[in-house]
Design a protein around this motif. Structure first.
Motif, PDB file in Angstrom:
ATOM      1  N   LEU A  19      -8.106  10.582  -4.079  1.00  0.00           N
ATOM      2  CA  LEU A  19      -9.070  10.216  -5.120  1.00  0.00           C
ATOM      3  C   LEU A  19     -10.294  11.144  -5.120  1.00  0.00           C
ATOM      4  O   LEU A  19     -11.276  10.878  -5.800  1.00  0.00           O
ATOM      5  N   LYS A  20     -10.212  12.221  -4.324  1.00  0.00           N
ATOM      6  CA  LYS A  20     -11.281  13.235  -4.226  1.00  0.00           C
ATOM      7  C   LYS A  20     -12.581  12.670  -3.653  1.00  0.00           C
ATOM      8  O   LYS A  20     -13.658  13.160  -3.958  1.00  0.00           O
ATOM      9  N   GLU A  21     -12.463  11.629  -2.830  1.00  0.00           N
ATOM     10  CA  GLU A  21     -13.626  11.033  -2.151  1.00  0.00           C
ATOM     11  C   GLU A  21     -13.666  11.569  -0.716  1.00  0.00           C
ATOM     12  O   GLU A  21     -13.451  10.835   0.251  1.00  0.00           O
ATOM     13  N   LEU A  22     -13.920  12.867  -0.598  1.00  0.00           N
ATOM     14  CA  LEU A  22     -13.809  13.526   0.700  1.00  0.00           C
ATOM     15  C   LEU A  22     -14.833  13.041   1.711  1.00  0.00           C
ATOM     16  O   LEU A  22     -14.533  12.931   2.901  1.00  0.00           O
ATOM     17  N   GLY A  23     -16.034  12.744   1.272  1.00  0.00           N
ATOM     18  CA  GLY A  23     -17.051  12.219   2.188  1.00  0.00           C
ATOM     19  C   GLY A  23     -16.607  10.898   2.785  1.00  0.00           C
ATOM     20  O   GLY A  23     -16.730  10.673   3.996  1.00  0.00           O
ATOM     21  N   ALA A  24     -16.075  10.036   1.948  1.00  0.00           N
ATOM     22  CA  ALA A  24     -15.582   8.735   2.422  1.00  0.00           C
ATOM     23  C   ALA A  24     -14.392   8.920   3.357  1.00  0.00           C
ATOM     24  O   ALA A  24     -14.280   8.235   4.377  1.00  0.00           O
ATOM     25  N   PHE A  52      -3.197   5.483  -6.317  1.00  0.00           N
ATOM     26  CA  PHE A  52      -4.017   5.519  -5.104  1.00  0.00           C
ATOM     27  C   PHE A  52      -5.079   4.427  -5.059  1.00  0.00           C
ATOM     28  O   PHE A  52      -5.453   3.976  -3.988  1.00  0.00           O
ATOM     29  N   LYS A  53      -5.547   3.988  -6.232  1.00  0.00           N
ATOM     30  CA  LYS A  53      -6.547   2.910  -6.240  1.00  0.00           C
ATOM     31  C   LYS A  53      -5.934   1.588  -5.784  1.00  0.00           C
ATOM     32  O   LYS A  53      -6.526   0.869  -4.980  1.00  0.00           O
ATOM     33  N   LYS A  54      -4.754   1.267  -6.269  1.00  0.00           N
ATOM     34  CA  LYS A  54      -4.094   0.029  -5.842  1.00  0.00           C
ATOM     35  C   LYS A  54      -3.642   0.145  -4.390  1.00  0.00           C
ATOM     36  O   LYS A  54      -3.670  -0.827  -3.637  1.00  0.00           O
ATOM     37  N   GLY A  68       0.828  -1.211   0.000  1.00  0.00           N
ATOM     38  CA  GLY A  68       0.000   0.000   0.000  1.00  0.00           C
ATOM     39  C   GLY A  68       0.855   1.250   0.000  1.00  0.00           C
ATOM     40  O   GLY A  68       0.599   2.193  -0.763  1.00  0.00           O
ATOM     41  N   ASP A  69       1.900   1.242   0.838  1.00  0.00           N
ATOM     42  CA  ASP A  69       2.823   2.382   0.888  1.00  0.00           C
ATOM     43  C   ASP A  69       3.517   2.595  -0.459  1.00  0.00           C
ATOM     44  O   ASP A  69       3.663   3.725  -0.929  1.00  0.00           O
ATOM     45  N   ALA A  70       3.945   1.476  -1.053  1.00  0.00           N
ATOM     46  CA  ALA A  70       4.670   1.565  -2.325  1.00  0.00           C
ATOM     47  C   ALA A  70       3.767   2.120  -3.430  1.00  0.00           C
ATOM     48  O   ALA A  70       4.176   3.013  -4.187  1.00  0.00           O
ATOM     49  N   TYR A  71       2.553   1.598  -3.518  1.00  0.00           N
ATOM     50  CA  TYR A  71       1.621   2.118  -4.525  1.00  0.00           C
ATOM     51  C   TYR A  71       1.336   3.599  -4.280  1.00  0.00           C
ATOM     52  O   TYR A  71       1.264   4.389  -5.223  1.00  0.00           O
ATOM     53  N   PHE A  72       1.155   3.982  -3.024  1.00  0.00           N
ATOM     54  CA  PHE A  72       0.873   5.388  -2.689  1.00  0.00           C
ATOM     55  C   PHE A  72       2.036   6.268  -3.156  1.00  0.00           C
ATOM     56  O   PHE A  72       1.824   7.333  -3.736  1.00  0.00           O
ATOM     57  N   SER A  73       3.253   5.803  -2.908  1.00  0.00           N
ATOM     58  CA  SER A  73       4.438   6.573  -3.301  1.00  0.00           C
ATOM     59  C   SER A  73       4.563   6.720  -4.807  1.00  0.00           C
ATOM     60  O   SER A  73       5.212   7.639  -5.295  1.00  0.00           O
TER      61      SER A  73
END
Length: 124
Positions: free
Chosen positions: A90-95, A56-58, A47-52
């Motif tokens: 991912l602009k899902e601010l409510g979530a 963001f989806k992965k 998760g960290d690696a994908y974020f870097s």
């Protein structure tokens, strides 16, 4: 011993910030040791690696695996915090707001809850 060595490879790549190698070695680790006690850590590092890498989806999917499949892992509160970060990206601010509130409710004494409270205050 082989499992420990394989995990050390993943961890070393993470420490070196070599995120593509983290992903490659993590997938190899999980293929060889799917029931490992370290599987939660490996998914978290993925998760960290994908974020870097701004995937963001992965990243979100990796952290969601940690919280759903490894509920007793000490990484769970931080994984939730990272889920919220992915949701923000991912602009899902409510979530993201719901996730941050969940952390504060479910893990009130954790460092993640303290961070969640601060992040929630900055979300518009």
């Amino acid at each position: 011993a082989v499992e420990n060595s394989a995990y050390e490879v993943v961890y070393a790549h993470d420490k070196a910030a070599n995120y593509q190698k983290v992903l490659e070695s993590s997938k190899e680790f999980l293929k060889k040791f799917p029931d490992s006690s370290r599987a939660a850590n490996v998914h978290y590092l993925m998760g960290d690696a994908y974020f870097s890498q701004d995937d963001f989806k992965k990243s979100l999917a990796s952290y969601q695996l940690v919280v759903s499949k490894f509920e007793s892992s000490p990484n769970v509160p931080d994984a939730w915090l990272n889920i919220a970060a992915c949701q923000q990206q991912l602009k899902e601010l409510g979530a993201a707001k719901k996730t941050l509130k969940l952390i504060m409710t479910k893990y009130p004494d954790s460092k993640a809850a303290t961070k969640a409270k601060k992040r929630l205050a900055t979300l518009k």
